[in-house]
Design a protein around this motif. Structure first.
Motif, mmCIF file in Angstrom:
data_model
loop_
_atom_site.group_PDB
_atom_site.id
_atom_site.type_symbol
_atom_site.label_atom_id
_atom_site.label_comp_id
_atom_site.label_asym_id
_atom_site.label_seq_id
_atom_site.Cartn_x
_atom_site.Cartn_y
_atom_site.Cartn_z
ATOM 1 N N ARG A 110 0.755 -1.039 0.132
ATOM 2 C CA ARG A 110 -0.153 0.017 0.088
ATOM 3 C C ARG A 110 0.887 1.478 0.079
ATOM 4 O O ARG A 110 0.533 2.164 -0.758
ATOM 5 C CB ARG A 110 -0.895 0.074 1.284
ATOM 6 C CG ARG A 110 -1.653 1.211 1.483
ATOM 7 C CD ARG A 110 -2.980 1.358 0.789
ATOM 8 N NE ARG A 110 -3.890 0.213 0.944
ATOM 9 C CZ ARG A 110 -4.990 0.059 1.728
ATOM 10 N NH1 ARG A 110 -5.066 0.935 2.561
ATOM 11 N NH2 ARG A 110 -5.582 -0.960 1.713
ATOM 12 N N LYS A 111 1.938 1.253 0.980
ATOM 13 C CA LYS A 111 2.532 2.359 1.178
ATOM 14 C C LYS A 111 3.674 2.607 -0.164
ATOM 15 O O LYS A 111 3.763 3.749 -0.534
ATOM 16 C CB LYS A 111 3.358 2.484 2.312
ATOM 17 C CG LYS A 111 2.446 2.795 3.554
ATOM 18 C CD LYS A 111 3.222 2.672 4.778
ATOM 19 C CE LYS A 111 2.287 3.092 6.077
ATOM 20 N NZ LYS A 111 2.426 4.403 6.319
ATOM 21 N N MET A 112 3.843 1.512 -0.717
ATOM 22 C CA MET A 112 4.938 1.779 -1.890
ATOM 23 C C MET A 112 4.110 2.303 -2.924
ATOM 24 O O MET A 112 4.501 3.144 -3.800
ATOM 25 C CB MET A 112 5.535 0.573 -2.248
ATOM 26 C CG MET A 112 6.191 0.359 -3.544
ATOM 27 S SD MET A 112 6.709 -1.074 -4.273
ATOM 28 C CE MET A 112 5.220 -1.757 -4.869
ATOM 29 N N GLU A 113 2.972 2.018 -3.312
ATOM 30 C CA GLU A 113 2.235 2.650 -4.413
ATOM 31 C C GLU A 113 1.751 3.961 -3.975
ATOM 32 O O GLU A 113 1.549 4.848 -5.000
ATOM 33 C CB GLU A 113 0.837 1.885 -4.562
ATOM 34 C CG GLU A 113 1.075 0.381 -5.006
ATOM 35 C CD GLU A 113 -0.079 -0.400 -5.182
ATOM 36 O OE1 GLU A 113 -1.252 -0.025 -5.246
ATOM 37 O OE2 GLU A 113 0.201 -1.670 -5.748
ATOM 38 N N ALA A 114 1.527 4.203 -2.823
ATOM 39 C CA ALA A 114 1.318 5.754 -2.267
ATOM 40 C C ALA A 114 2.728 6.727 -2.696
ATOM 41 O O ALA A 114 2.563 7.609 -3.214
ATOM 42 C CB ALA A 114 1.013 6.119 -0.949
ATOM 43 N N ALA A 115 3.821 5.842 -2.501
ATOM 44 C CA ALA A 115 4.992 6.610 -2.965
ATOM 45 C C ALA A 115 5.263 6.816 -4.497
ATOM 46 O O ALA A 115 5.881 7.778 -4.879
ATOM 47 C CB ALA A 115 6.362 5.798 -2.362
ATOM 48 N N LEU A 116 4.721 5.718 -5.252
ATOM 49 C CA LEU A 116 4.741 5.990 -6.473
ATOM 50 C C LEU A 116 3.940 7.076 -7.253
ATOM 51 O O LEU A 116 4.230 7.661 -8.136
ATOM 52 C CB LEU A 116 4.384 4.449 -7.198
ATOM 53 C CG LEU A 116 5.319 3.488 -7.064
ATOM 54 C CD1 LEU A 116 4.940 1.903 -7.678
ATOM 55 C CD2 LEU A 116 6.566 3.748 -8.118
ATOM 56 N N GLU A 117 2.726 6.974 -6.634
ATOM 57 C CA GLU A 117 2.050 8.124 -6.913
ATOM 58 C C GLU A 117 2.523 9.566 -6.586
ATOM 59 O O GLU A 117 2.446 10.215 -7.590
ATOM 60 C CB GLU A 117 0.496 8.155 -6.107
ATOM 61 C CG GLU A 117 -0.375 8.919 -6.641
ATOM 62 C CD GLU A 117 -2.042 8.825 -5.950
ATOM 63 O OE1 GLU A 117 -1.986 7.895 -4.971
ATOM 64 O OE2 GLU A 117 -2.871 9.324 -6.231
ATOM 65 N N ASN A 118 3.202 9.654 -5.615
ATOM 66 C CA ASN A 118 3.961 11.020 -5.273
ATOM 67 C C ASN A 118 4.893 11.191 -6.266
ATOM 68 O O ASN A 118 5.035 12.512 -6.867
ATOM 69 C CB ASN A 118 4.207 10.908 -3.901
ATOM 70 C CG ASN A 118 3.266 11.217 -3.029
ATOM 71 O OD1 ASN A 118 2.080 11.821 -3.248
ATOM 72 N ND2 ASN A 118 3.621 10.854 -1.846
ATOM 73 N N LEU A 119 5.671 9.904 -6.499
ATOM 74 C CA LEU A 119 6.761 10.340 -7.623
ATOM 75 C C LEU A 119 6.253 10.680 -9.108
ATOM 76 O O LEU A 119 6.884 11.338 -9.604
ATOM 77 C CB LEU A 119 7.470 8.756 -7.829
ATOM 78 C CG LEU A 119 8.455 8.561 -6.564
ATOM 79 C CD1 LEU A 119 8.926 7.076 -6.539
ATOM 80 C CD2 LEU A 119 9.654 9.417 -6.545
ATOM 81 N N TYR A 120 5.049 10.025 -9.333
ATOM 82 C CA TYR A 120 4.426 10.403 -10.461
ATOM 83 C C TYR A 120 4.201 11.897 -10.575
ATOM 84 O O TYR A 120 4.195 12.625 -11.592
ATOM 85 C CB TYR A 120 3.115 9.398 -10.939
ATOM 86 C CG TYR A 120 2.347 10.004 -12.016
ATOM 87 C CD1 TYR A 120 2.588 9.185 -12.989
ATOM 88 C CD2 TYR A 120 1.381 10.773 -12.078
ATOM 89 C CE1 TYR A 120 2.127 9.445 -14.331
ATOM 90 C CE2 TYR A 120 0.700 11.118 -13.268
ATOM 91 C CZ TYR A 120 0.827 10.514 -14.322
ATOM 92 O OH TYR A 120 -0.009 10.697 -15.287
ATOM 93 N N LYS A 121 3.428 12.369 -9.676
ATOM 94 C CA LYS A 121 3.199 13.693 -9.506
ATOM 95 C C LYS A 121 4.328 14.654 -9.483
ATOM 96 O O LYS A 121 4.094 15.892 -9.785
ATOM 97 C CB LYS A 121 1.981 14.091 -8.153
ATOM 98 C CG LYS A 121 0.829 13.311 -8.513
ATOM 99 C CD LYS A 121 -0.338 13.543 -7.180
ATOM 100 C CE LYS A 121 -1.592 12.724 -7.299
ATOM 101 N NZ LYS A 121 -2.103 12.396 -6.107
ATOM 102 N N GLN A 122 5.249 14.129 -9.064
ATOM 103 C CA GLN A 122 6.514 15.148 -9.003
ATOM 104 C C GLN A 122 7.303 14.823 -10.574
ATOM 105 O O GLN A 122 8.528 15.485 -10.858
ATOM 106 C CB GLN A 122 7.692 14.597 -7.963
ATOM 107 C CG GLN A 122 7.228 14.747 -6.482
ATOM 108 C CD GLN A 122 7.946 13.835 -5.628
ATOM 109 O OE1 GLN A 122 8.960 13.067 -6.031
ATOM 110 N NE2 GLN A 122 7.528 13.834 -4.340
#
Ligand SMILES: Cc1ncc(C[n+]2csc(CCOP(=O)(O)OP(=O)(O)O)c2C)c(N)n1
Ligand SMILES: [Mg+2]
Length: 446
Positions: A110-122
């Protein structure tokens, strides 16, 4: 512990007749079309009984209907969405340590995917991101049932399965950022990677259903070397409609191969609701037509997922052939990051949000006192720490050197040696008599 309910399907064969409709499924009454076209009730012929094991503790009954709204269409949900959430089912097999391990994988997922979402938004991700939000129990608890020398073929939402098989969050993050150190060395920017040397993971194939015959082939290869192993893969409620799904499962069935197929019924195939994708009530019923056991689990219940996966894997290891497990859950985000999933009725999202797989397992562990609140906080902090280190590493790792662009695209003698792991065939195939006949299908996974 509540007992497992077995859904009995009684189908009758007739000289002229029809399969039971969605409504009268399970009843023996059927109809015959007479020569003048009138439908007349008949009771003749040969009746067979088939069983589908259903592990669920609640059986939500709702349907999605497409309705016209102005120039467009919307989906409406009908049914009782107000029922209280039961605790998850007690596992028959998982001990405290294993349950906590699965819980940790799910949080990492779950948390890895949240991090990926942030990386995408960056702007750091090349391409899109796919999420398995709400499906972490299905990915992690299923893959957990495999032994290290067995094989997995994940699909795009099964990033949790990849973690369980030994890929690290940094591998997956680097892959999405197309970094030089990623599993495909920057050649693919999403989840098309595997590892046939160490982790025994076949790379996902985007063409839906194609992984099924490939994994069946892996099981066949192992069997030719004298080993019965479990091989696991996944297909969605949308993807299961493809022809190759039928071909792959049928091949595994007639060859008695140890395929464990999770049909991930997350209610949506892109923006198509499951109710517009198939007419059977439960996709596990498809198993009957393949001549293999079918099982239903609540895909938000890690214990149910694990128990069904474990039993199917044990069956595979005994050389008894494939199992189809339908995991019912909900895709809690859009198809990928570009899809805001506005078409999903809010009430449906609310219903499934209340059945969050991580919260459910967390409550299970806390209620059993297998985890104290302090230990829980510590575990979550350790996941955060691991992810932060991996994120830092992935972000700061280099992109591939431009001059390397042409390398590793085509195989040559140096780049990609595939060493056969197995030697010469030791057995030809399972004897025909070992394959259950369709009429013996009241098989319970006990
Ligand atoms: C044979 C094939 N047809 C269409 C597609 C395009 N496509 C990719 S994912 C997808 C939806 C899949 O839905 P489902 O199988 O329910 O899986 P989910 O995304 O819900 O996990 C479609 C139509 C494809 N990749 N392969
Ligand atoms: Mg789906």
């Amino acid at each position: 512990m509540a007992s497992t309910v077995t859904k009995q399907l009684r189908y009758s064969t007739f000289d002229v007749g029809s399969m039971p409709s969605r409504k009268n499924k399970g009843q023996t009454k059927s109809v015959r079309i007479s020569s003048n076209g009138r439908r007349v009730g008949v009771r003749c012929g040969f009746e067979r009984t088939y069983s589908i094991v259903d592990y669920r503790l609640e059986k939500p009954e709702f349907t999605l209907r497409q309705v016209r709204k102005g120039d467009g269409v919307e989906y409406e949900v009908e049914g009782d969405l107000g029922t209280a959430v039961p605790p998850i089912r007690e596992s028959k097999y998982l001990d405290k340590k294993q349950s906590i391990e699965i819980y940790r994988w799910m949080i990492l997922n779950r948390k890895m995917e949240a991090a990926l979402e942030n990386l995408y938004k960056q702007g750091k991700v090349v391409g899109g991101v796919y999420f398995g939000l709400g499906q972490e129990a299905c990915s992690c608890a299923s893959a957990y049932a495999l032994k290290p020398d067995e094989w997995l073929g994940p699909m795009i939402r099964n990033q949790g399965s990849l973690l369980v098989r030994g890929f690290s969050p940094r591998d997956i993050m680097m892959q999405y950022m197309a970094k030089a150190g990623s599993p495909t060395k920057g050649r693919d920017a999403s989840s098309h990677f595997g590892d046939i040397q160490k982790h025994n993971v076949v790379a996902p194939i985007s063409t839906l259903g194609d992984l099924i015959p490939v994994l069946a082939g892996v099981a066949l290869g192992a069997r030719l070397q004298g080993r019965s192993i479990a091989v696991m893969t996944y297909i969605g409620d949308g993807g299961q409609s493809t022809g190759v799904t039928y071909e792959g499962i049928n091949f595994a069935a007639v060859q008695n191969l140890g395929l464990v197929l999770f049909v991930e019924n997350n209610l949506w195939g892109y923006s198509t609701p499951a109710d517009m994708q198939f007419r059977v009530k439960d996709l596990a019923e498809r198993a009957i037509a393949y001549g293999i056991p079918g099982v239903i689990v609540d895909g938000t219940d890690a214990c149910q997922v694990y128990d069904a996966a474990h039993e199917a894997c044990e069956r595979a290891r005994r050389g008894e052939g494939p199992t189809l497990i339908e995991a019912k859950m909900m895709r809690m985000k859009g198809h990928a990051i570009h899809d805001a999933a506005e078409y999903v009725p809010k009430a449906l999202l609310k219903y499934w949000r209340e059945r969050d797989p991580i919260t459910r397992l967390e409550n299970y562990l806390l209620n059993r006192k297998w985890l104290t609140p302090a230990e829980n906080r510590e575990l979550i902090a350790s996941v955060d720490q691991q992810l932060e280190a991996d994120r830092e590493f992935a972000v700061n790792s280099p992109m591939p050197a431009p001059e390397s662009a042409a390398a590793g695209v085509y195989c040559n003698d140096d780049c990609h040696k595939i060493k056969p792991k197995y030697s010469k065939p030791k057995v030809r195939s399972t004897s025909r008599s070992a394959v259950p006949h369709a009429s013996e299908l009241a098989v319970h996974l006990k």
